[in-house]
Scaffold this active site. Sequence first.
Site, PDB file in Angstrom:
ATOM      1  N   GLN A 291       1.256  -7.029   2.752  1.00  0.00           N
ATOM      2  CA  GLN A 291       1.205  -6.391   1.540  1.00  0.00           C
ATOM      3  C   GLN A 291       2.226  -5.098   1.570  1.00  0.00           C
ATOM      4  OE1 GLN A 291      -2.762  -5.279   0.001  1.00  0.00           O
ATOM      5  NE2 GLN A 291      -2.218  -3.322  -0.852  1.00  0.00           N
ATOM      6  N   GLY A 292       3.167  -5.223   0.349  1.00  0.00           N
ATOM      7  CA  GLY A 292       4.175  -4.033   0.571  1.00  0.00           C
ATOM      8  C   GLY A 292       3.642  -3.125  -0.760  1.00  0.00           C
TER       9      GLY A 292
ATOM     10  N   SER B  76       2.284   0.697  -0.096  1.00  0.00           N
ATOM     11  CA  SER B  76       2.491   2.084   0.270  1.00  0.00           C
ATOM     12  C   SER B  76       4.048   2.229   0.542  1.00  0.00           C
ATOM     13  CB  SER B  76       1.720   2.294   1.464  1.00  0.00           C
ATOM     14  OG  SER B  76       0.333   2.429   1.230  1.00  0.00           O
TER      15      SER B  76
ATOM     16  N   SER C   2       0.551  -3.261   7.267  1.00  0.00           N
ATOM     17  CA  SER C   2      -0.140  -4.080   8.252  1.00  0.00           C
ATOM     18  C   SER C   2       0.440  -5.691   8.635  1.00  0.00           C
ATOM     19  CB  SER C   2      -1.612  -4.329   8.001  1.00  0.00           C
ATOM     20  OG  SER C   2      -2.016  -3.058   7.910  1.00  0.00           O
TER      21      SER C   2
ATOM     22  N   GLU D  35      -9.754  -5.677  -3.102  1.00  0.00           N
ATOM     23  CA  GLU D  35      -9.788  -5.183  -1.933  1.00  0.00           C
ATOM     24  C   GLU D  35     -10.812  -4.183  -1.507  1.00  0.00           C
ATOM     25  OE1 GLU D  35      -6.081  -3.113   0.826  1.00  0.00           O
ATOM     26  OE2 GLU D  35      -6.384  -2.605  -1.338  1.00  0.00           O
TER      27      GLU D  35
ATOM     28  N   SER E  39      -7.780   5.921  -0.500  1.00  0.00           N
ATOM     29  CA  SER E  39      -8.125   6.951   0.320  1.00  0.00           C
ATOM     30  C   SER E  39      -9.797   7.208  -0.061  1.00  0.00           C
ATOM     31  CB  SER E  39      -7.322   8.111   0.648  1.00  0.00           C
ATOM     32  OG  SER E  39      -7.426   8.901  -0.537  1.00  0.00           O
TER      33      SER E  39
ATOM     34  N   GLU F 281     -10.567  10.009  -0.516  1.00  0.00           N
ATOM     35  CA  GLU F 281     -10.505  11.374  -1.504  1.00  0.00           C
ATOM     36  C   GLU F 281     -10.341  10.621  -2.885  1.00  0.00           C
ATOM     37  OE1 GLU F 281      -9.162  11.051   1.265  1.00  0.00           O
ATOM     38  OE2 GLU F 281      -9.777  12.891   2.317  1.00  0.00           O
TER      39      GLU F 281
END
Length: 390
Positions: A126-127, A129, A161, A244, A376, A378
């Site tokens: 998965q591209g 970030s 990953s 996800e 995240s 947050e």
Amino acid sequence: MNLKPTPAQAAFREEVRAFIRDRLPADIRAHLRRGHHPRPQDVVRWQRILHERGWAAPHWPQAYGGAGLGAAERLILLDEIQRAPAPVPLGFNISLLGTVLLRYGTEAQKRFFLPRLAQLDLWFCQGFSEPGSGSDLASLRTRAVRQGEHYIVDGQKIWTSSAHVADWIFALVRTEQSAKKQDGISFLLIDMKSPGVTVRPIVSIDGEHHLNEVFFDAVQVPVTNLIGEEGRGWDCAKYLLVAERTTVASVGTCWERLGYARELAETTVQAGRRLLDDPRLAAELAQLDAEVRALELTNWRFQLDPDIAQHNPAYASVLKLKGTELVQELSALVGRLAGLAGLEHRASAGADALHPLAAAVPRYLFYRATSIYGGSSEVQKDILAKTLMG
């Protein structure tokens, strides 16, 4: 809402347990039970065994290699795979890209990619970030300029990953500038063997190579590899991210790690008594048991009630946030119970030659990242706050 399993669901759980008991290779189970990550060859081997039964992609229609299972059966299957423990079918292929293709892909794209995703003939990463973007995914800068029947892609992805073992990558790229940064983003499938693709390893705090930087230098990508409409890739991304966040609750993994911690507490003796005889540890295990049960019930409600999923997407954030907290607490507990054995030096021997508890501390360190990937903690708290404030 009745959350008690029906007789048919209970029978299906027994069927899955029997299948795993008979077909899961013992060396794979032992490797994961000790706390190690599944090796790439283990993931491929087990996913192909599951695919023979149609269970590698249980939610896909049978016409594309799935089993067409209902939500309850899918939850049961995932739960039993994680509890075994066994490698979960590659999420990038099945839960993420496969789900997006079923909704946004052309018929030709579905026919070509879906069978290969289920059989793991193609391993996708998965591209999303990028450096400097943090959790602001829409600020991505990787660009794709159309030239005839190809896009020319330039840019960089990070924290990718399994890019070092992947055959392809699904990536968000910017195909046009827009006043609203979520517009003008497209969803592309890119062959990792394409000229101009470079992968550099990132060794994480657990000492393992899971992550990578991926660079694109004038990479040619056929226009036929565009998923959905050009400039509407954010729609694909949002759809994928909900999938996800619901799968990273990892209820079965929590149960498996809790059982492993209880087993260690029952069998480890210090100063003439079992660790489990310490009332503080017994109370901690009981509290974790209650919290995992609450997570499991919340997950069942979300997955089985379509009204919740449709009208309150913040439910997915609850699952992601609490699942993250619990898997971190459980990995910390196993690390404490392992003691010095969890600190054994890993570079001197293969994983299976180490002390049985040597993976405990590295796994604890690895799970610190669950606060980041998949959105995240947050960001999840922001989503929940906005929902509660109306």
